[in-house]
Design a protein around this motif. Structure first.
Motif, PDB file in Angstrom:
ATOM      1  N   SER A  82       1.629 -37.493  17.600  1.00 45.15           N
ATOM      2  CA  SER A  82       0.304 -37.449  18.235  1.00 45.15           C
ATOM      3  C   SER A  82      -0.211 -38.828  18.627  1.00 45.15           C
ATOM      4  O   SER A  82      -0.815 -39.000  19.701  1.00 45.15           O
ATOM      5  CB  SER A  82      -0.696 -36.763  17.302  1.00 45.15           C
ATOM      6  OG  SER A  82      -0.775 -37.457  16.064  1.00 45.15           O
ATOM      7  N   GLU A  83       0.003 -39.816  17.774  1.00 46.41           N
ATOM      8  CA  GLU A  83      -0.520 -41.147  18.073  1.00 46.41           C
ATOM      9  C   GLU A  83       0.177 -41.766  19.281  1.00 46.41           C
ATOM     10  O   GLU A  83      -0.449 -42.456  20.084  1.00 46.41           O
ATOM     11  CB  GLU A  83      -0.371 -42.051  16.849  1.00 46.41           C
ATOM     12  CG  GLU A  83      -1.261 -41.661  15.684  1.00 46.41           C
ATOM     13  CD  GLU A  83      -2.710 -41.517  16.105  1.00 46.41           C
ATOM     14  OE1 GLU A  83      -3.251 -42.470  16.708  1.00 46.41           O
ATOM     15  OE2 GLU A  83      -3.300 -40.458  15.851  1.00 46.41           O
ATOM     16  N   LEU A 103      -0.199 -43.516  24.970  1.00 48.67           N
ATOM     17  CA  LEU A 103       0.329 -43.581  26.338  1.00 48.67           C
ATOM     18  C   LEU A 103      -0.460 -42.720  27.322  1.00 48.67           C
ATOM     19  O   LEU A 103      -0.124 -42.672  28.509  1.00 48.67           O
ATOM     20  CB  LEU A 103       1.798 -43.133  26.342  1.00 48.67           C
ATOM     21  CG  LEU A 103       2.787 -44.032  25.591  1.00 48.67           C
ATOM     22  CD1 LEU A 103       4.157 -43.367  25.509  1.00 48.67           C
ATOM     23  CD2 LEU A 103       2.906 -45.391  26.269  1.00 48.67           C
ATOM     24  N   ASN A 104      -1.497 -42.024  26.809  1.00 49.18           N
ATOM     25  CA  ASN A 104      -2.263 -41.089  27.652  1.00 49.18           C
ATOM     26  C   ASN A 104      -1.351 -40.045  28.289  1.00 49.18           C
ATOM     27  O   ASN A 104      -1.505 -39.671  29.462  1.00 49.18           O
ATOM     28  CB  ASN A 104      -3.034 -41.839  28.748  1.00 49.18           C
ATOM     29  CG  ASN A 104      -4.125 -42.725  28.175  1.00 49.18           C
ATOM     30  OD1 ASN A 104      -4.843 -42.317  27.261  1.00 49.18           O
ATOM     31  ND2 ASN A 104      -4.238 -43.943  28.702  1.00 49.18           N
ATOM     32  N   ALA A 105      -0.370 -39.600  27.519  1.00 50.23           N
ATOM     33  CA  ALA A 105       0.607 -38.640  28.037  1.00 50.23           C
ATOM     34  C   ALA A 105      -0.005 -37.244  28.128  1.00 50.23           C
ATOM     35  O   ALA A 105      -0.849 -36.857  27.314  1.00 50.23           O
ATOM     36  CB  ALA A 105       1.835 -38.612  27.139  1.00 50.23           C
ATOM     37  N   SER A 128       9.100 -43.710  29.493  1.00 53.18           N
ATOM     38  CA  SER A 128       8.113 -43.434  30.542  1.00 53.18           C
ATOM     39  C   SER A 128       7.959 -44.661  31.434  1.00 53.18           C
ATOM     40  O   SER A 128       8.244 -45.792  31.041  1.00 53.18           O
ATOM     41  CB  SER A 128       6.768 -43.063  29.920  1.00 53.18           C
ATOM     42  OG  SER A 128       6.292 -44.121  29.099  1.00 53.18           O
ATOM     43  N   SER A 129       7.497 -44.422  32.653  1.00 54.95           N
ATOM     44  CA  SER A 129       7.328 -45.517  33.606  1.00 54.95           C
ATOM     45  C   SER A 129       6.035 -46.279  33.315  1.00 54.95           C
ATOM     46  O   SER A 129       4.992 -45.657  33.063  1.00 54.95           O
ATOM     47  CB  SER A 129       7.289 -44.964  35.030  1.00 54.95           C
ATOM     48  OG  SER A 129       6.926 -45.985  35.941  1.00 54.95           O
ATOM     49  N   PRO A 134       1.039 -42.715  34.038  1.00 54.38           N
ATOM     50  CA  PRO A 134       0.964 -42.045  32.734  1.00 54.38           C
ATOM     51  C   PRO A 134       2.073 -40.995  32.628  1.00 54.38           C
ATOM     52  O   PRO A 134       2.413 -40.343  33.620  1.00 54.38           O
ATOM     53  CB  PRO A 134      -0.423 -41.387  32.741  1.00 54.38           C
ATOM     54  CG  PRO A 134      -1.186 -42.110  33.781  1.00 54.38           C
ATOM     55  CD  PRO A 134      -0.191 -42.519  34.827  1.00 54.38           C
ATOM     56  N   PRO A 135       2.631 -40.816  31.451  1.00 54.89           N
ATOM     57  CA  PRO A 135       3.704 -39.833  31.283  1.00 54.89           C
ATOM     58  C   PRO A 135       3.206 -38.399  31.479  1.00 54.89           C
ATOM     59  O   PRO A 135       2.143 -38.023  30.978  1.00 54.89           O
ATOM     60  CB  PRO A 135       4.163 -40.047  29.836  1.00 54.89           C
ATOM     61  CG  PRO A 135       3.643 -41.386  29.448  1.00 54.89           C
ATOM     62  CD  PRO A 135       2.385 -41.583  30.216  1.00 54.89           C
ATOM     63  N   LYS A 136       3.985 -37.635  32.233  1.00 49.40           N
ATOM     64  CA  LYS A 136       3.749 -36.201  32.369  1.00 49.40           C
ATOM     65  C   LYS A 136       5.029 -35.483  31.952  1.00 49.40           C
ATOM     66  O   LYS A 136       6.101 -35.752  32.493  1.00 49.40           O
ATOM     67  CB  LYS A 136       3.381 -35.839  33.806  1.00 49.40           C
ATOM     68  CG  LYS A 136       2.005 -36.319  34.234  1.00 49.40           C
ATOM     69  CD  LYS A 136       1.666 -35.827  35.638  1.00 49.40           C
ATOM     70  CE  LYS A 136       0.265 -36.287  36.051  1.00 49.40           C
ATOM     71  NZ  LYS A 136      -0.083 -35.808  37.419  1.00 49.40           N
TER      72      LYS A 136
END
Length: 473
Positions: free
Chosen positions: A344-345, A350-352, A386-387, A391-393
């Motif tokens: 979770s952290e 990363l605001n994923a 992630s790039s 933000p990661p999706k």
């Protein structure tokens, strides 16, 4: 020098005579007066006493002499081996006396028994199905090939003895490689079977792992010790190789060698999450904030023991029979939720954004620890790679393809150049991006887990656009 005494039984006067040496062998006093009954009782109860009773009776009744090696028990209670020889004297077809020799053979007999025991043990080793013993002449031609070698290598002795060299069952590439190494080590050119003869002539016992090719084409790893057989003038007359199959041991050692790396990888996500929570806890100002953060501690710690079980399963995959792997009904949505709790952290940092669609099917009959390992490794990789530009999706979906369930995890991360790296994507210690936490273990673990249950894993990726991993169950 062997002690030899004499004895005589006078049946007419019912008297038994023992010489001084005979008494010494029985360990009696010089004034001891033996009787036939007492003399028989000196023989060890069982075979020896029964045998002496039988041969004495046969001698008296049928005039048949005897020569037997039997055991007696001395007056001091010591068991010793003796040689008892006897014959009869008949007058008018009636036995009037019988007499003979009594010899202490204990030292020789005990040595003989020990030698026989050693020979039996040696023969057991020579005929063992687990130990290969191969002898060659100094030119390398096989002259002895025991049953153990037959069992391990698949050849019959008559196929090889006086016909072939051990090169027939050694890996040719390994021999070529070692020829170069030995040539450098001994500072002279050494080729083929000369490796073995050189080792022997240098008077070394050289234990080494060798890859051997069986008659059916399969291979095994053998630990082989090579030594020279010499004559009384120290001339080498033959070369002896003794080998055991260590294939399983080698595999186990390789697994143990990878254990630390696998442990580090599988425990990194929950431990990293705990560290982040500790940092967050230190910044909490109110009791409510601390209680909320502490609740997350409980969740992550609860998952740690299950992660350890997954690790143990990964180590044992190739040793565990499928019948022992527990299968039960599981829910993809529940495993995704659990994964999100564990990391979770990292998701928050990363605001994923993680979305899912399990409309095709949310259930599967599978091993629980394996499915959790698949989720934690694949989603952790999507976050890790992630790039930095977006933000990661991450999208997690299930589909049904030709009757089989597929789990797809798609991200918008860095992607992988499959033309360059595709062939080694699922190998151990394979890393394709510069990242401080990259170890190249996760995909290796889950590939083994998936394949152990007859599934497959594949990858579709494009550099700077993202990756889709498909697991077919």
């Amino acid at each position: 020098m062997a002690r030899i005494g004499v004895w005589e039984v006078d049946l007419v006067n019912q008297q038994l005579f023992w010489s001084k040496i005979t008494k010494e062998i029985h360990n009696t006093d010089d004034d001891y007066i033996p009787s036939l009954e007492n003399a028989i009782k000196f023989y060890k109860e069982g075979y020896s006493r029964n045998k002496i009773t039988e041969v004495v009776a046969n001698c008296i009744e049928n005039n048949i002499p005897w020569d037997e090696e039997l055991q007696i028990v001395t007056t001091k209670g010591k068991d010793i081996w003796v040689r008892a020889i006897g014959q009869a004297e008949f007058i008018n077809d009636k036995c009037v006396r019988f007499y003979g020799i009594f010899q202490d053979i204990n030292t020789v007999k005990v040595a003989q028994i020990e030698l026989n025991k050693v020979n039996e043990e040696l023969n057991a080793i020579l005929d063992s199905g687990t130990i290969a013993i191969i002898r060659t002449d100094t030119n390398g031609i096989i002259t002895y090939f025991n049953e153990g070698a037959e069992t391990l290598l698949g050849y019959k002795s008559e196929e090889l003895v006086n016909k072939e060299t051990p090169a027939i069952f050694h890996d040719k590439e390994e021999i070529l490689k070692l020829s170069k190494e030995f040539s450098t080590e001994y500072n002279k050119e050494i080729n083929g079977f000369d490796i073995f003869t050189t080792i022997a002539k240098e008077n070394n016992v050289h234990p080494k792992k060798w890859r051997c090719i069986k008659k059916d084409g399969s291979s095994l790893i053998m630990q082989v010790s090579i030594s020279a057989i010499q004559d009384k003038d120290n001339n080498i007359i033959a070369i002896l190789g003794v080998g055991v199959d260590i294939t399983k041991l080698t595999e186990q050692n390789n697994q143990l060698a990878n254990f630390a790396q696998i442990a580090s990888h599988n425990l990194r996500a929950p431990v990293s999450n705990l560290n982040s929570l500790l940092d967050l806890y230190d910044t909490c100002e109110t009791t409510e904030e601390k209680e909320f953060t502490f609740g997350k501690f409980r969740t992550v710690i609860a998952h740690l023991s299950e992660t350890l079980n997954t690790l143990i399963e990964a180590i044992k995959i190739k040793e565990t029979k499928q019948s022992k792997i527990e299968i039960k009904t599981l829910y993809f949505s529940e495993k995704l939720k659990k994964t999100e709790e564990i990391i979770s952290e990292e998701i928050s940092r990363l605001n994923a954004v993680i979305t899912s669609n399990f409309s095709a099917t949310d259930t599967i009959k599978y091993n629980e620890s394996y499915l959790e390992s698949i989720f934690i490794n694949l989603i952790s990789n999507s976050l890790k790679y992630s790039s930095p530009e977006r933000p990661p999706k991450i999208e997690v979906t299930t589909t049904i393809n030709e009757g089989k369930i597929e789990l797809k995890i798609t991200d918008n991360g860095l992607g992988i150049d499959l033309k360059k790296h595709g062939h080694k994507l699922f190998g151990l210690n394979q890393v394709f991006h510069r990242h401080k936490d990259s170890k190249g273990v996760g995909l290796y673990i889950i590939k083994n887990q998936i394949e152990s249950l007859k599934g497959t894993i594949s990858c579709n990726s494009e550099v700077n656009k993202g990756t889709t991993i498909t697991v077919t169950f």
